[in-house]
Design a protein around this motif. Structure first.
Motif, short mmCIF file in Angstrom:
data_model
loop_
_atom_site.label_atom_id
_atom_site.label_comp_id
_atom_site.label_asym_id
_atom_site.label_seq_id
_atom_site.Cartn_x
_atom_site.Cartn_y
_atom_site.Cartn_z
N SER A 85 -37.82 28.21 -61.30
CA SER A 85 -38.19 29.59 -61.03
C SER A 85 -37.94 30.16 -59.91
N SER A 88 -33.67 29.96 -58.83
CA SER A 88 -32.99 31.26 -59.62
C SER A 88 -33.57 32.52 -59.51
N ALA A 105 -33.09 22.00 -66.03
CA ALA A 105 -33.67 23.51 -65.46
C ALA A 105 -35.28 22.94 -65.85
N ARG A 108 -39.67 26.73 -67.07
CA ARG A 108 -38.94 27.16 -68.21
C ARG A 108 -39.92 28.59 -68.61
N CYS A 111 -39.20 31.15 -65.71
CA CYS A 111 -37.95 31.66 -65.97
C CYS A 111 -37.94 32.53 -67.02
N GLN A 114 -39.39 35.72 -65.90
CA GLN A 114 -38.60 36.55 -64.65
C GLN A 114 -37.40 37.24 -65.46
N VAL A 118 -30.82 31.40 -67.32
CA VAL A 118 -30.70 30.23 -67.11
C VAL A 118 -30.08 29.19 -68.40
#
Length: 203
Positions: A85, A88, A105, A108, A111, A114, A118
């Motif tokens: 997070s 990225s 990654a 999750r 991310c 946001q 990804v």
């Protein structure tokens, strides 16, 4: 370009609805031989902040990002989430529109909240310390059995990732647009037969 450019189907968005299109900004990392020392929790925090993220897992390239770039990271299978997070979102603040990695990654949920696209091969909880380190950038990389050079056009959606060499991008875009318009018209006709309202995919 038959049989070219389709990145391996294992590299997919971490959430539905994520998509991108833009020029590749290529980065490569590698498995590290540097070990995490046997230290206390407080010492580890200082070690990670002042050594690992300042000397090993660094981003000396991020000042060169341009608005709309797609960070394409060739990352080894080191059982960790190299994209998370924080990094990225940090890349996004500097211009990156999305991040694609052949590695893992993490974070999750954050991310997704946001909204920065990804795409990754794995989801992992582990961080990079003692696992992977930055190697280089601005060179050809291999992602999902496809070579991607700086400036190549990469496109991603729910079906995965496609890479188009920059020198062929205009012609490929022409026929991709043509195919898309034909598909929309055909599906719109079927929607009409079913009495359905047109949606974004058919307009």
């Amino acid at each position: 370009m038959p049989n070219k450019g389709s990145v391996d189907r294992s590299i997919m968005p971490i959430a539905e609805g994520m998509r991108f299109c833009g020029p590749a900004f290529t980065v490569r990392s590698r498995v590290t031989q540097k070990q995490v020392p046997q230290i206390t929790g407080d010492e580890y925090t200082e070690w990670a902040r002042n050594y690992w993220y300042k000397e090993v897992q660094i981003q000396p390239w991020d000042s060169e990002l341009q608005q709309g770039d797609i960070v394409v990271l060739e990352s080894p299978d080191a059982a960790c989430g190299e994209i998370g997070s924080y990094n990225s979102l940090d890349m996004h603040t500097k211009g990156a529109a999305a991040v694609v990695t052949s590695g893992g990654a993490r974070d999750r949920d954050e991310c997704i909240a946001q909204g920065v696209p990804v795409f990754a091969r794995w989801r992992n909880q582990a961080m990079t310390q003692g696992r992977v380190e930055y190697e280089t950038y601005g060179v050809p990389v291999t992602i999902g059995n496809v070579q991607i050079k700086p400036g190549d056009i990469v496109v991603g959606d729910g079906d995965g990732v496609v890479a188009v060499p920059r020198e062929h991008a205009e012609l490929v875009a022409k026929y991709a647009r043509q195919e898309n318009e034909n598909d929309k018209k055909g599906r719109a006709a079927l929607y009409a037969r079913l009495g359905w309202e047109l949606d974004e995919s058919t307009r």
